[in-house]
Design a protein around this motif. Structure first.
Motif, PDB file in Angstrom:
ATOM      1  N   MET A  36     -19.952  43.415  91.329  1.00 23.57           N
ATOM      2  CA  MET A  36     -19.813  44.800  91.793  1.00 23.57           C
ATOM      3  C   MET A  36     -18.894  45.568  90.848  1.00 23.57           C
ATOM      4  O   MET A  36     -17.856  45.062  90.426  1.00 23.57           O
ATOM      5  CB  MET A  36     -19.239  44.822  93.221  1.00 23.57           C
ATOM      6  N   SER A  37     -19.244  46.800  90.543  1.00 17.66           N
ATOM      7  CA  SER A  37     -18.454  47.611  89.628  1.00 17.66           C
ATOM      8  C   SER A  37     -17.096  47.944  90.225  1.00 17.66           C
ATOM      9  O   SER A  37     -16.950  48.165  91.429  1.00 17.66           O
ATOM     10  CB  SER A  37     -19.203  48.908  89.310  1.00 17.66           C
ATOM     11  N   GLU A  38     -16.073  47.947  89.365  1.00 19.89           N
ATOM     12  CA  GLU A  38     -14.726  48.293  89.814  1.00 19.89           C
ATOM     13  C   GLU A  38     -14.504  49.793  89.840  1.00 19.89           C
ATOM     14  O   GLU A  38     -13.438  50.260  90.222  1.00 19.89           O
ATOM     15  CB  GLU A  38     -13.696  47.632  88.886  1.00 19.89           C
ATOM     16  N   GLY A  39     -15.499  50.552  89.423  1.00 22.32           N
ATOM     17  CA  GLY A  39     -15.361  51.998  89.404  1.00 22.32           C
ATOM     18  C   GLY A  39     -15.927  52.560  88.118  1.00 22.32           C
ATOM     19  O   GLY A  39     -16.855  52.016  87.523  1.00 22.32           O
ATOM     20  N   ILE A  40     -15.354  53.643  87.701  1.00 23.82           N
ATOM     21  CA  ILE A  40     -15.811  54.333  86.498  1.00 23.82           C
ATOM     22  C   ILE A  40     -14.993  53.852  85.308  1.00 23.82           C
ATOM     23  O   ILE A  40     -13.771  54.051  85.260  1.00 23.82           O
ATOM     24  CB  ILE A  40     -15.664  55.854  86.679  1.00 23.82           C
ATOM     25  N   LEU A  41     -15.655  53.224  84.358  1.00 24.65           N
ATOM     26  CA  LEU A  41     -14.961  52.683  83.188  1.00 24.65           C
ATOM     27  C   LEU A  41     -14.501  53.814  82.277  1.00 24.65           C
ATOM     28  O   LEU A  41     -15.311  54.638  81.832  1.00 24.65           O
ATOM     29  CB  LEU A  41     -15.875  51.734  82.421  1.00 24.65           C
ATOM     30  N   ILE A  42     -13.199  53.857  82.016  1.00 26.72           N
ATOM     31  CA  ILE A  42     -12.648  54.856  81.089  1.00 26.72           C
ATOM     32  C   ILE A  42     -12.542  54.278  79.688  1.00 26.72           C
ATOM     33  O   ILE A  42     -12.855  54.936  78.693  1.00 26.72           O
ATOM     34  CB  ILE A  42     -11.264  55.345  81.572  1.00 26.72           C
ATOM     35  N   GLY A  43     -12.107  53.043  79.576  1.00 20.23           N
ATOM     36  CA  GLY A  43     -11.940  52.405  78.265  1.00 20.23           C
ATOM     37  C   GLY A  43     -11.169  51.107  78.397  1.00 20.23           C
ATOM     38  O   GLY A  43     -11.065  50.527  79.482  1.00 20.23           O
ATOM     39  N   GLY A  44     -10.634  50.653  77.274  1.00 17.71           N
ATOM     40  CA  GLY A  44      -9.920  49.391  77.268  1.00 17.71           C
ATOM     41  C   GLY A  44      -8.518  49.520  76.712  1.00 17.71           C
ATOM     42  O   GLY A  44      -8.238  50.392  75.876  1.00 17.71           O
ATOM     43  N   SER A  45      -7.624  48.651  77.187  1.00 17.14           N
ATOM     44  CA  SER A  45      -6.237  48.616  76.720  1.00 17.14           C
ATOM     45  C   SER A  45      -5.820  47.174  76.515  1.00 17.14           C
ATOM     46  O   SER A  45      -6.619  46.249  76.710  1.00 17.14           O
ATOM     47  CB  SER A  45      -5.318  49.286  77.750  1.00 17.14           C
ATOM     48  N   ASP A  46      -4.571  46.970  76.152  1.00 20.11           N
ATOM     49  CA  ASP A  46      -4.053  45.602  75.996  1.00 20.11           C
ATOM     50  C   ASP A  46      -4.103  44.849  77.321  1.00 20.11           C
ATOM     51  O   ASP A  46      -4.168  43.616  77.342  1.00 20.11           O
ATOM     52  CB  ASP A  46      -2.618  45.643  75.476  1.00 20.11           C
ATOM     53  N   ALA A  47      -4.080  45.627  78.433  1.00 17.23           N
ATOM     54  CA  ALA A  47      -4.109  45.008  79.762  1.00 17.23           C
ATOM     55  C   ALA A  47      -5.531  44.754  80.252  1.00 17.23           C
ATOM     56  O   ALA A  47      -5.736  44.195  81.328  1.00 17.23           O
ATOM     57  CB  ALA A  47      -3.373  45.892  80.762  1.00 17.23           C
ATOM     58  N   VAL A  56     -10.812  55.003  74.579  1.00 20.88           N
ATOM     59  CA  VAL A  56     -11.858  55.544  75.461  1.00 20.88           C
ATOM     60  C   VAL A  56     -13.223  55.009  75.031  1.00 20.88           C
ATOM     61  O   VAL A  56     -13.546  54.955  73.841  1.00 20.88           O
ATOM     62  CB  VAL A  56     -11.842  57.086  75.428  1.00 20.88           C
ATOM     63  N   ARG A  57     -14.020  54.623  76.015  1.00 19.13           N
ATOM     64  CA  ARG A  57     -15.339  54.052  75.724  1.00 19.13           C
ATOM     65  C   ARG A  57     -16.267  55.113  75.127  1.00 19.13           C
ATOM     66  O   ARG A  57     -16.110  56.313  75.372  1.00 19.13           O
ATOM     67  CB  ARG A  57     -15.959  53.484  76.995  1.00 19.13           C
ATOM     68  N   PRO A  58     -17.282  54.687  74.378  1.00 18.06           N
ATOM     69  CA  PRO A  58     -18.281  55.645  73.876  1.00 18.06           C
ATOM     70  C   PRO A  58     -19.245  56.007  74.994  1.00 18.06           C
ATOM     71  O   PRO A  58     -19.566  55.174  75.848  1.00 18.06           O
ATOM     72  CB  PRO A  58     -18.993  54.865  72.769  1.00 18.06           C
TER      73      PRO A  58
END
Length: 493
Positions: A1-12, A379-381
């Motif tokens: 199940m999706s955790e929501g709207i993906l914004i992008g990625g970080s070190d975390a 930020v994701r493409p």
């Protein structure tokens, strides 16, 4: 199940926007060229994928490409891999194009009555006295049961009150000078193209809240690249939309996800030169509209563009890079950095000036509505194309858009302009009839006098007349002159 709207990625790890708290509003800020538009595009895609309709204004003309699938590119592949996105593929999104001027989308119209005196006063930049006259116009129209649809209705009603206000009872007498000042403002609005916004058929908000056949939320794009040149018209139009949503949508409490997300680009224009009464109204709308399932996201260059009373209600924050060359800019950077929940591993004041294009500081609301510690995010493409749709692509979408059939052709109903024009014509005919009747009566009296026989003058002289004639003849003789001296002499004794 999706955790929501993906914004992008970080070190975390990957960073998501939780749809459960998406109606707690948000802010996307950053200097020009730092990637705000791409972030906006990604958020719109994410909401659409969840079946949530979106409204956004395309102020630069470069968001329309969201309707088309993106193109493969090595840099896109590199970012997808770095963020760890699975099953990434390019795709277009369901889009409805709108345009106040009706050139690049379905026409968007409201009526004067729906706009109301307060927003209309801001649109026309009226003072308090002029706004009070505008309020009287609305009250008079309501009392008379007349519709105020377009600027013709407003102009005619203003002129009618200016000429007849004293005869309409207590409270409707208005200054002709103030009426003329408002009429001049209307002329200026027409020259800016604002008159095209008023008319029928007026926009039905339900048409903004549709989903496509595959269940994705419709992304409503307002072509604002021309509209933004009239900044007051642009900001007042969007504020009117928010007000209409606030006043007409039912209370939902705290829904699992928004029923509509509203992106307000160039948000500083909304607050520029706004009187306190209007700022209070905006704050009220932002505070209460979330319980109706609407999330508002402001896009601007700096958080300082948003009043503190509104900024404090924006729970989801995405901050792109800011430049700090002057003392004032450095202060803005510190304020922006301090608005996030701190992360011990991150010096936000330093990072906010060092980030590259497509990077952002992100803090979103998590469980129980608590802001997450700020993270530096790549930020994701977007899945869709970055940039404009071609003219052919836009026309292909519009040719199938049911909104074009619904709103394409304007019509002019019987409203205040027609009603008052009919009254004026009836009054003129009544006056002409009265004048004709009066002329007829005078002519009849004249003929009656001419028909009566004239009385014959008597040839007999009275004793007084005979005396006077005798006196006149005698004055010409010496005896007469003596007589006159004698008479005058006796009078002077």
């Amino acid at each position: 199940m999706s955790e929501g709207i993906l914004i992008g990625g970080s070190d975390a790890g990957q960073i998501f926007l939780n749809p459960r708290y998406a109606n707690r509003h948000g802010l996307v800020a950053g200097a020009t060229g730092t990637g705000k538009t791409v972030t906006l595009q990604c958020l719109a895609e994410g909401f659409s994928d969840l079946g949530i309709p979106v409204f956004l204004a395309d102020v630069k003309g470069d968001v329309s490409g969201i309707s088309q699938a993106g193109k493969p590119h090595p840099k896109v592949d590199e970012r997808v891999e770095k963020i760890g996105i699975e099953n990434y593929h390019q795709r277009g999104y369901p889009v409805a194009f709108w345009d106040v001027f009706g050139e690049k989308g379905a026409p968007v119209r409201s009526t004067i009555s729906e706009m109301g005196p307060q927003l209309l006063s801001r649109l026309l930049d009226l003072n308090e006295t002029q706004e009070s006259i505008l309020t009287l116009v609305f009250e008079f129209a309501d009392n008379e049961g007349m519709l105020l649809v377009d600027l013709n209705d407003l102009r005619t009603t203003l002129e009618y009150l200016g000429e007849n206000g004293k005869d309409l009872g207590v409270g409707f007498s208005v200054s002709k000078a103030s009426v003329n000042a408002i009429l001049r403002r209307l002329l200026m609005l027409e020259r800016e193209g604002g008159d095209q916004f008023f008319g029928e058929p007026a926009l039905q908000l339900d048409d903004f809240m549709q989903c496509s056949a595959d269940g994705r939320g419709m992304i409503n794009i307002l072509a604002a690249d021309t509209l933004i040149r009239s900044q007051r018209v642009y900001s007042t139009f969007l504020l009117w939309l928010l007000s209409e949503l606030f006043e007409n949508l039912p209370e939902l409490g705290d829904p699992e996800q928004p029923i509509l997300v509203f992106f307000f680009d160039e948000a500083h224009l909304l607050f520029k030169d706004a009187p306190k009464a209007l700022l209070d109204k905006i704050e009220q709308v932002v505070r209460l509209i979330r319980s109706k399932g609407v999330g508002i996201y402001f896009i601007s260059q700096s958080p300082g563009d948003i009043p503190d009373s509104v900024l404090s209600q924006l729970g989801n924050r995405i901050q792109h890079a800011l430049r700090a060359y002057t003392p004032r800019e450095q202060k803005v950077v510190r304020v922006a950095a301090q608005s996030f929940r701190t992360n011990p591993a991150l010096d936000t004041v330093t990072v906010i000036t060092e980030m590259g294009v497509g990077e952002a500081l992100v803090s979103t609301l998590q469980k129980k509505g608590i802001p997450a510690p700020v993270e530096r995010v790549l930020v994701r493409p977007p899945h869709s194309r970055m940039g404009q749709a071609t003219e052919a692509e836009r026309k292909a979408i519009l040719s199938k858009d049911p909104n074009m059939k619904r709103y394409g052709e304007a019509f002019d109903p019987r409203s205040a302009h027609e009603v008052l024009k009919e009254r004026a014509l009836a009054s003129l005919k009544k006056q002409e009839a009265a004048e004709q009747e009066l002329a007829r009566q005078e002519e009849a009296e004249k003929k009656s006098r001419a028909a009566k026989p004239k009385a014959r003058a008597s040839k007999r002289e009275s004793a007084g007349e005979a005396f006077l004639k005798s006196m006149a003849r005698s004055l010409g003789s010496a005896t007469g002159r003596k007589l006159m001296r004698g008479i005058l002499g006796s009078l002077l004794k």
